[in-house]
Design a protein around this motif. Structure first.
Motif, PDB file in Angstrom:
ATOM      1  N   VAL A 141       0.833  -1.204   0.000  1.00 51.93           N
ATOM      2  CA  VAL A 141       0.000   0.000   0.000  1.00 51.93           C
ATOM      3  C   VAL A 141       0.868   1.255   0.000  1.00 51.93           C
ATOM      4  CG1 VAL A 141      -1.619   1.364   1.383  1.00 51.93           C
ATOM      5  CG2 VAL A 141      -1.999  -1.083   1.060  1.00 51.93           C
ATOM      6  N   GLY A 142       1.930   1.253   0.811  1.00 48.30           N
ATOM      7  CA  GLY A 142       2.819   2.407   0.873  1.00 48.30           C
ATOM      8  C   GLY A 142       3.509   2.690  -0.448  1.00 48.30           C
ATOM      9  N   VAL A 143       4.020   1.629  -1.074  1.00 48.94           N
ATOM     10  CA  VAL A 143       4.730   1.794  -2.352  1.00 48.94           C
ATOM     11  C   VAL A 143       3.776   2.255  -3.451  1.00 48.94           C
ATOM     12  CG1 VAL A 143       5.957   0.565  -4.184  1.00 48.94           C
ATOM     13  CG2 VAL A 143       6.551   0.154  -1.789  1.00 48.94           C
ATOM     14  N   ALA A 144       2.599   1.657  -3.519  1.00 50.81           N
ATOM     15  CA  ALA A 144       1.621   2.054  -4.539  1.00 50.81           C
ATOM     16  C   ALA A 144       1.232   3.521  -4.372  1.00 50.81           C
ATOM     17  CB  ALA A 144       0.387   1.162  -4.443  1.00 50.81           C
ATOM     18  N   ALA A 145       1.032   3.937  -3.138  1.00 47.44           N
ATOM     19  CA  ALA A 145       0.675   5.338  -2.869  1.00 47.44           C
ATOM     20  C   ALA A 145       1.811   6.276  -3.267  1.00 47.44           C
ATOM     21  CB  ALA A 145       0.333   5.506  -1.393  1.00 47.44           C
ATOM     22  N   HIS A 146       3.042   5.848  -3.024  1.00 46.43           N
ATOM     23  CA  HIS A 146       4.212   6.666  -3.390  1.00 46.43           C
ATOM     24  C   HIS A 146       4.253   6.919  -4.891  1.00 46.43           C
ATOM     25  CE1 HIS A 146       8.435   8.050  -3.357  1.00 46.43           C
ATOM     26  NE2 HIS A 146       8.531   7.338  -4.478  1.00 46.43           N
ATOM     27  N   GLU A 147       4.028   5.881  -5.678  1.00 45.89           N
ATOM     28  CA  GLU A 147       4.050   6.053  -7.134  1.00 45.89           C
ATOM     29  C   GLU A 147       2.930   6.983  -7.590  1.00 45.89           C
ATOM     30  OE1 GLU A 147       6.586   5.232  -8.686  1.00 45.89           O
ATOM     31  OE2 GLU A 147       7.407   4.025  -7.046  1.00 45.89           O
ATOM     32  N   CYS A 148       1.785   6.901  -6.918  1.00 51.90           N
ATOM     33  CA  CYS A 148       0.699   7.830  -7.239  1.00 51.90           C
ATOM     34  C   CYS A 148       1.074   9.256  -6.835  1.00 51.90           C
ATOM     35  CB  CYS A 148      -0.580   7.405  -6.524  1.00 51.90           C
ATOM     36  SG  CYS A 148      -1.315   5.910  -7.233  1.00 51.90           S
ATOM     37  N   GLY A 149       1.946   9.374  -5.840  1.00 42.56           N
ATOM     38  CA  GLY A 149       2.452  10.689  -5.465  1.00 42.56           C
ATOM     39  C   GLY A 149       3.180  11.333  -6.632  1.00 42.56           C
ATOM     40  N   HIS A 150       3.915  10.529  -7.397  1.00 45.61           N
ATOM     41  CA  HIS A 150       4.604  11.051  -8.584  1.00 45.61           C
ATOM     42  C   HIS A 150       3.601  11.480  -9.652  1.00 45.61           C
ATOM     43  CE1 HIS A 150       8.616  10.315  -7.244  1.00 45.61           C
ATOM     44  NE2 HIS A 150       8.478   9.003  -7.178  1.00 45.61           N
ATOM     45  N   VAL A 151       2.527  10.700  -9.804  1.00 47.03           N
ATOM     46  CA  VAL A 151       1.496  11.062 -10.778  1.00 47.03           C
ATOM     47  C   VAL A 151       0.915  12.433 -10.432  1.00 47.03           C
ATOM     48  CG1 VAL A 151      -0.719  10.432 -11.793  1.00 47.03           C
ATOM     49  CG2 VAL A 151       0.898   8.635 -11.153  1.00 47.03           C
ATOM     50  N   ILE A 152       0.618  12.635  -9.165  1.00 48.23           N
ATOM     51  CA  ILE A 152       0.039  13.907  -8.715  1.00 48.23           C
ATOM     52  C   ILE A 152       1.032  15.052  -8.912  1.00 48.23           C
ATOM     53  CG2 ILE A 152      -0.841  15.154  -6.699  1.00 48.23           C
ATOM     54  CD1 ILE A 152      -1.925  12.456  -5.683  1.00 48.23           C
ATOM     55  N   GLN A 153       2.327  14.771  -8.706  1.00 47.99           N
ATOM     56  CA  GLN A 153       3.349  15.799  -8.943  1.00 47.99           C
ATOM     57  C   GLN A 153       3.297  16.286 -10.390  1.00 47.99           C
ATOM     58  OE1 GLN A 153       6.886  13.640  -7.783  1.00 47.99           O
ATOM     59  NE2 GLN A 153       6.952  14.611  -5.764  1.00 47.99           N
ATOM     60  N   HIS A 154       3.247  15.348 -11.324  1.00 50.30           N
ATOM     61  CA  HIS A 154       3.168  15.719 -12.739  1.00 50.30           C
ATOM     62  C   HIS A 154       1.859  16.442 -13.032  1.00 50.30           C
ATOM     63  CE1 HIS A 154       6.684  13.861 -14.703  1.00 50.30           C
ATOM     64  NE2 HIS A 154       6.631  12.969 -13.736  1.00 50.30           N
ATOM     65  N   HIS A 155       0.788  15.960 -12.466  1.00 49.60           N
ATOM     66  CA  HIS A 155      -0.541  16.541 -12.699  1.00 49.60           C
ATOM     67  C   HIS A 155      -0.602  17.988 -12.222  1.00 49.60           C
ATOM     68  CE1 HIS A 155      -4.869  16.529 -13.311  1.00 49.60           C
ATOM     69  NE2 HIS A 155      -5.050  16.962 -12.070  1.00 49.60           N
ATOM     70  N   LYS A 156       0.063  18.280 -11.111  1.00 47.58           N
ATOM     71  CA  LYS A 156       0.018  19.626 -10.527  1.00 47.58           C
ATOM     72  C   LYS A 156       1.198  20.498 -10.931  1.00 47.58           C
ATOM     73  CE  LYS A 156      -2.880  18.556  -6.538  1.00 47.58           C
ATOM     74  NZ  LYS A 156      -3.066  18.709  -5.077  1.00 47.58           N
ATOM     75  N   GLY A 157       2.092  19.955 -11.754  1.00 49.69           N
ATOM     76  CA  GLY A 157       3.218  20.754 -12.227  1.00 49.69           C
ATOM     77  C   GLY A 157       4.244  21.058 -11.161  1.00 49.69           C
ATOM     78  N   TYR A 158       4.537  20.072 -10.334  1.00 43.52           N
ATOM     79  CA  TYR A 158       5.533  20.232  -9.269  1.00 43.52           C
ATOM     80  C   TYR A 158       6.877  20.611  -9.888  1.00 43.52           C
ATOM     81  CZ  TYR A 158       8.323  18.853  -5.151  1.00 43.52           C
ATOM     82  OH  TYR A 158       9.184  18.832  -4.076  1.00 43.52           O
ATOM     83  N   VAL A 159       7.442  21.738  -9.487  1.00 42.41           N
ATOM     84  CA  VAL A 159       8.616  22.311 -10.152  1.00 42.41           C
ATOM     85  C   VAL A 159       9.845  21.386 -10.158  1.00 42.41           C
ATOM     86  CG1 VAL A 159      10.296  24.202 -10.123  1.00 42.41           C
ATOM     87  CG2 VAL A 159       7.860  24.674  -9.785  1.00 42.41           C
ATOM     88  N   PRO A 160      10.251  20.793  -9.017  1.00 38.92           N
ATOM     89  CA  PRO A 160      11.432  19.925  -9.054  1.00 38.92           C
ATOM     90  C   PRO A 160      11.324  18.769 -10.047  1.00 38.92           C
ATOM     91  CG  PRO A 160      10.917  20.502  -6.801  1.00 38.92           C
ATOM     92  CD  PRO A 160       9.776  20.995  -7.630  1.00 38.92           C
ATOM     93  N   ILE A 161      10.122  18.212 -10.222  1.00 36.40           N
ATOM     94  CA  ILE A 161       9.999  17.104 -11.166  1.00 36.40           C
ATOM     95  C   ILE A 161      10.077  17.616 -12.607  1.00 36.40           C
ATOM     96  CG2 ILE A 161       7.492  16.918 -11.618  1.00 36.40           C
ATOM     97  CD1 ILE A 161       7.851  13.898 -10.922  1.00 36.40           C
ATOM     98  N   LYS A 162       9.660  18.862 -12.833  1.00 41.62           N
ATOM     99  CA  LYS A 162       9.825  19.474 -14.152  1.00 41.62           C
ATOM    100  C   LYS A 162      11.311  19.657 -14.467  1.00 41.62           C
ATOM    101  CE  LYS A 162       5.544  22.140 -14.781  1.00 41.62           C
ATOM    102  NZ  LYS A 162       5.008  23.506 -14.991  1.00 41.62           N
ATOM    103  N   ILE A 163      12.049  20.109 -13.458  1.00 48.93           N
ATOM    104  CA  ILE A 163      13.493  20.312 -13.636  1.00 48.93           C
ATOM    105  C   ILE A 163      14.173  18.976 -13.905  1.00 48.93           C
ATOM    106  CG2 ILE A 163      15.625  21.045 -12.503  1.00 48.93           C
ATOM    107  CD1 ILE A 163      13.952  23.064 -10.916  1.00 48.93           C
TER     108      ILE A 163
END
Length: 235
Positions: free
Chosen positions: A100-122
């Motif tokens: 559950v923790g790992v699956a949620a973490h990967e979804c955290g990355h999806v949300i980062q891209h969805h919201k335009g999280y600056v460090p992941i853009k860099i």
């Protein structure tokens, strides 16, 4: 003006490489041990990693990302190019706290891209440069040694430094994804308090592998600077 001076395997600065390798080994062993421990702890809700991912993406209003199974252990990742969350065999259908923790973490990355999280853009933007640097750095350094070209060696070191920059940028991305995951799991009631603490331990252990990789690369970079900086001074 030969470069026969360089014998990395007998140079005392090689201890930096050994220290970095040991640090990575310890971090890897720790994440595997922690993951295995909480893989044996089932959740009260009996929810699978796939179901957790589906729930999180639905709640975030993200409908264009697929969830797929991928073989292997701890091979979970989010592929933003194809918009796919890939969950490993030990996560996809598992109902453990670790899954559950790992699956949620990967979804955290999806949300980062969805919201335009600056460090992941860099991080995404510098990937092409890092790929070139990682492939060419050591060949350029070795060629510089053979040709007795300190300038070429410097170029090789700069190329190698791109890898360290990438790893530094990766740290906030990974820590933020875990923070998002834990916050979501806590707010939507997917895990009970003790289960949530277990998931946090799994994600913290995973995060330390990125920290150790960055430190290891920094130590290698420091060694290169010490070796060839000393040679430059001697010249």
């Amino acid at each position: 003006m030969g470069m026969g001076y360089y014998y990395p395997y007998i140079d005392p600065t090689y201890i930096l490489v050994i220290a970095g390798a040991l640090l990575c080994m310890l971090a890897s062993a720790n994440v595997n041990r922690t993951f295995q421990r909480y893989s044996r702890v089932g959740t009260m809700g009996h929810i699978t990693g796939r179901e957790v991912a589906e729930r999180i993406l639905y709640q975030a209003g993200i409908t264009d990302v697929r969830i797929e199974r991928i073989s292997g252990n701890l091979t979970d990742h989010y592929d933003p190019r194809n918009k796919v969350v890939r969950l490993s065999d030990s996560v996809y259908d598992a109902t453990s706290v670790a899954a559950v923790g790992v699956a949620a973490h990967e979804c955290g990355h999806v949300i980062q891209h969805h919201k335009g999280y600056v460090p992941i853009k860099i991080r995404t933007a510098i990937v092409p440069i890092v790929n070139i640097g990682s492939k060419l750095s050591w060949p350029v350094i070795l060629l510089g040694i053979i040709l007795s070209s300190f300038q070429m060696i410097q170029i090789g070191i700069i190329l190698f430094a791109f890898t360290f920059v990438f790893q530094i940028v990766t740290l906030p991305v990974e820590f933020d994804a875990s923070h998002r995951a834990l916050r979501i799991l806590e707010s939507n009631g997917t895990l009970y308090e003790e289960e949530w603490r277990g998931a946090r331990k799994v994600l913290r252990a995973a995060a330390m592998t990125y920290v150790s990789a960055a430190v290891s690369t920094l130590l290698q970079l420091l060694r290169l600077v010490l070796l060839f900086g000393r040679r430059s001074n001697d010249d």
